[in-house]
Structures are given as structure tokens and as C-alpha cells.
Design a protein around this motif. Structure first.
Motif, PDB file in Angstrom:
ATOM      1  N   GLN A 356       2.147   9.071  -3.708  1.00  0.00           N
ATOM      2  CA  GLN A 356       2.235   7.694  -3.224  1.00  0.00           C
ATOM      3  C   GLN A 356       3.543   7.035  -3.659  1.00  0.00           C
ATOM      4  OE1 GLN A 356      -0.002   6.294  -1.109  1.00  0.00           O
ATOM      5  NE2 GLN A 356      -0.907   8.353  -1.099  1.00  0.00           N
ATOM      6  N   TRP A 357       3.947   7.283  -4.891  1.00  0.00           N
ATOM      7  CA  TRP A 357       5.208   6.722  -5.383  1.00  0.00           C
ATOM      8  C   TRP A 357       6.385   7.232  -4.556  1.00  0.00           C
ATOM      9  CZ3 TRP A 357       7.282   3.259  -8.796  1.00  0.00           C
ATOM     10  CH2 TRP A 357       8.616   3.420  -9.123  1.00  0.00           C
ATOM     11  N   LYS A 359       6.499   8.215  -1.529  1.00  0.00           N
ATOM     12  CA  LYS A 359       6.540   7.646  -0.184  1.00  0.00           C
ATOM     13  C   LYS A 359       7.306   6.326  -0.137  1.00  0.00           C
ATOM     14  CE  LYS A 359       2.230   9.670   1.613  1.00  0.00           C
ATOM     15  NZ  LYS A 359       0.862   9.358   2.104  1.00  0.00           N
ATOM     16  N   ASP A 360       7.337   5.622  -1.275  1.00  0.00           N
ATOM     17  CA  ASP A 360       8.020   4.321  -1.335  1.00  0.00           C
ATOM     18  C   ASP A 360       9.508   4.445  -1.648  1.00  0.00           C
ATOM     19  OD1 ASP A 360       5.624   3.033  -0.794  1.00  0.00           O
ATOM     20  OD2 ASP A 360       5.112   2.808  -2.920  1.00  0.00           O
ATOM     21  N   THR A 362      12.314   4.883  -0.245  1.00  0.00           N
ATOM     22  CA  THR A 362      12.970   4.873   1.065  1.00  0.00           C
ATOM     23  C   THR A 362      14.309   4.146   1.034  1.00  0.00           C
ATOM     24  OG1 THR A 362      11.740   2.876   1.674  1.00  0.00           O
ATOM     25  CG2 THR A 362      10.781   5.016   2.294  1.00  0.00           C
TER      26      THR A 362
END
Length: 368
Positions: A356-357, A359-360, A362
Motif C-alpha cells: 500500500q505504501w 502505491k503512493d 507516485t
């Protein structure tokens, strides 16, 4: 008529440039070209980490660069910058630590163009002139109306036209195709802190050469002349503001020089063994790049905690079986069951969190 476009030359392999001890070398992977010292030939490219810097001819100007921003952030401050940047990453790859990042740190100067030109043409704009209007404001105070005088500043917009025949110096223009992305990586620089180019200030830094020749960079340079010319015309008109500035002009006697900006490039390897670049603005200390968590370590830690949770659940079952023999076994079994449940939840969180981390993550990344 636009003319006097300077023509860069072919700098032969092995020839030093700009009164430095550096010669041209190009990366075999990303095709970036640098000036490097002889001892750095065939070193790994500091910005892509995939190719070697091989000796080669370079397409460059022989005239010395004009300006540079010296390094202001000393290397001694980098560990604390790295630590603050990576501290939010709960489960890090093995190499994501200040020690490894310091070992991999390379100083680099990257280029802008400074463009000078004679400008001869016509301009038109709307000039804004401040004026004041006096009015009154009525307020009800203590049972009666009172009038208060107010002074409001407004702008009167009037059309203006004229001719311009002047020389404009040091218009900043991109010198790299990846300029916008590079600026996202470094953040803004205090350009006013620039000094005259001095080879003694290069230190051990790699010196990246422009990959946009003047003729390719000119379409981006020309609109940038608008701002200094608008300010000049605003002063000539005696106005306090301008808008809708338009210019039709010829640009002659162009002079193109380099302006070099400093950065630190470093990297670490992620779970897949891929290098992840971090870039530090060597004047402001701003840092950008992907700070990835380690899914492999997350799964490993989750497996250990999950095993502990499983053991606690097994002890819970044993405790429940012993309830008939030992009076307090039920209480102990309940406590062990709660601890097992907490361990199971924690294992799930640790297993899921790195993905999840990541994915951020960006934000901007250095172009390869």
C-alpha cells in the motif's frame, strides 16, 4: 528576422574543455554526456546507473560557461537529510539507510542556457495605473450612525503601444530535454545566488552537457523574453501594472552561454535489485525520489509474527483443555487467545502495508 544563432562545435574525444581538467564522456545507456576527469572515464553514469561513461566526441560550445550556482549543502549535512526523508518508511529495503545513500552519493552540475539577444520590434499591452477613490462607510455605533472615510486603490487599464530596440541579457532557457522533470526532482533554485563560472568550484562533480542545441532550444527561449521586455515597457509607460503584453520583434546577435546548477545524486536497490534514484538540491537541501518499502521484509516479518500468533492460539487450546483440571487455566487461555489475535492482526498489517505504501510513491522520478 532571427539570425546569429550560435553553432556548437564537435569537441574531439580526449580534449579538455572550458579551462578544466575534464573531457567529454557519454553514457552508453541513457546517452547523457558529461565532462569528467580522466580517472572517471568508464565509471558508471551517476544519473541512470546502467551505462558506463565512455570517451566520445561531444557537441558543445568552446566558449566558457557564464554562471554557476556553487554547492551550498555540505556533504556532512546529507546523512540528516537522508534520515528525515526515509524515516516515514516503516519497513525499508536493506539499502535504504543513510550509510548506503552516503556511499552512493555523487555530485553533479546540470545545465541551463542563458540567452542574450538584440530585440527590435513593436509591442502593445494594457498598462495599469493606480488611482485612489475616497468613499464613506456608515456604521451604527452606540445608538447612532457614524461615517468613516475610506481610501480604496483601484487600477485604470489603458492600451499602450510602442517600439522597442534594446538588448536583453541572461534569459533562462532549458538546456535539457528532460528539463521540466529535472526541475520537479530538484525544486527551485535561488538563481540570484549565481556566481561567475569558476573551474575551481567544480570539485569532484560530474559536469552534464546540454542536449538541446540552441536552434532546438530557441522556440522555448523566445517566449521567455516577454517578461523582461514587459517590465521594460511598463517602466517606459510609467505604469504600475501590465497585462496582455504582445511583442512582434526580430532577435539578432544572439549569445548563448551555460548556467550550471548543483545536485547530489544517490541511490539504493529495491527488492527486485533495481536502482532507485534520489536527487538532492545541493543549494536548498530539497530531496525527491521513490522511497519504497520492502515487501519481502514485510512478508518475512509477518511470517515470524504469524507463527508466534499460531503458537499462542495452540497454547490457548491447550489451556482450554486443562480448564477442568486447573481452575485458572481458562483465564490464562483467554489472555493467550487475545495475544494470539493481536499477533495475527499485526502480521496481516505488516504483510499488506509495504504494498500500500509503494502505491503512493507516485512523485517525480529521474528520467532514465
Amino acid at each position: 528576422m532571427e539570425r546569429s544563432m550560435p553553432a556548437p562545435e564537435i569537441i574531439p574525444e580526449g580534449q579538455t574543455l572550458w579551462q578544466t581538467d575534464r573531457q567529454p564522456a557519454g553514457c552508453s545507456h541513457c546517452r547523457r554526456v558529461f565532462l569528467v576527469r580522466s580517472g572517471e572515464l568508464n565509471a558508471v553514469c551517476p544519473l541512470c546507473l546502467r551505462g558506463a561513461l565512455e570517451p566520445q566526441p561531444a557537441y558543445a560550445r568552446r566558449a566558457d560557461p557564464e554562471r554557476m550556482l556553487p554547492f551550498k549543502v555540505p556533504r556532512a549535512e546529507l546523512p540528516s537529510i537522508y534520515q528525515r526523508f526515509i524515516s516515514p518508511v516503516w519497513i525499508k529495503p536493506e539499502e535504504l539507510n543513510p550509510e548506503t545513500l552516503m556511499k552512493n552519493t555523487r555530485p553533479v552540475f546540470w545545465p541551463l542556457w542563458l540567452v542574450d539577444a538584440d530585440v527590435n520590434g513593436h509591442w502593445q499591452m494594457e498598462a495599469g495605473f493606480d488611482y485612489q477613490v475616497e468613499s464613506a462607510r456608515e456604521t451604527y455605533v452606540q445608538g447612532g450612525w457614524q461615517s468613516r472615510k475610506q481610501i480604496e486603490t483601484r487600477i485604470c487599464w489603458e492600451p499602450r503601444i510602442g517600439q522597442v530596440n534594446t538588448r536583453v541579457n541572461n534569459v533562462i532557457t532549458p538546456a535539457l530535454e528532460e528539463h521540466e522533470n529535472r526541475l520537479k526532482m530538484t525544486g527551485a533554485y535561488p538563481m540570484e545566488a549565481g556566481v561567475d563560472f569558476n573551474p575551481d568550484l567544480l570539485g569532484s562533480a560530474f559536469l552534464e552537457l546540454p542536449d538541446l542545441a540552441p536552434e532546438a532550444a530557441w522556440p522555448m527561449a523566445r517566449p521567455n523574453f516577454g517578461r523582461p521586455l514587459a517590465e521594460l515597457c511598463q517602466t517606459a509607460a510609467g505604469a504600475q501594472h501590465t497585462r496582455e503584453f504582445n511583442l512582434k520583434a526580430d532577435f539578432a546577435n544572439q549569445n548563448w552561454t551555460e548556467f550550471f546548477l548543483p545536485l547530489y545524486a544517490t541511490h539504493y536497490h529495491d527488492d527486485a535489485g533495481q536502482p532507485q534514484m534520489l536527487i538532492v538540491n545541493a543549494v536548498t537541501g530539497a530531496i525527491q525520489g521513490p522511497r519504497l518499502a520492502s515487501r519481502q521484509r514485510g512478508h518475512k516479518i509477518a511470517g515470524i509474527i504469524g507463527s508466534i500468533g499460531g503458537g499462542l492460539f495452540l497454547l490457548t487450546l491447550i489451556g482450554l483443555l486443562l480448564t477442568a483440571i486447573f481452575q485458572h487455566a481458562a483465564l490464562i487461555a483467554g489472555l493467550l487467545g487475545v495475544l494470539g489475535l493481536i499477533a495475527a492482526i499485526l502480521a496481516i498489517v505488516i504483510a499488506v502495508w509495504p504494498g500500500q505504501w509503494n502505491k503512493d510513491q507516485t512523485g517525480p522520478r529521474l528520467a532514465e
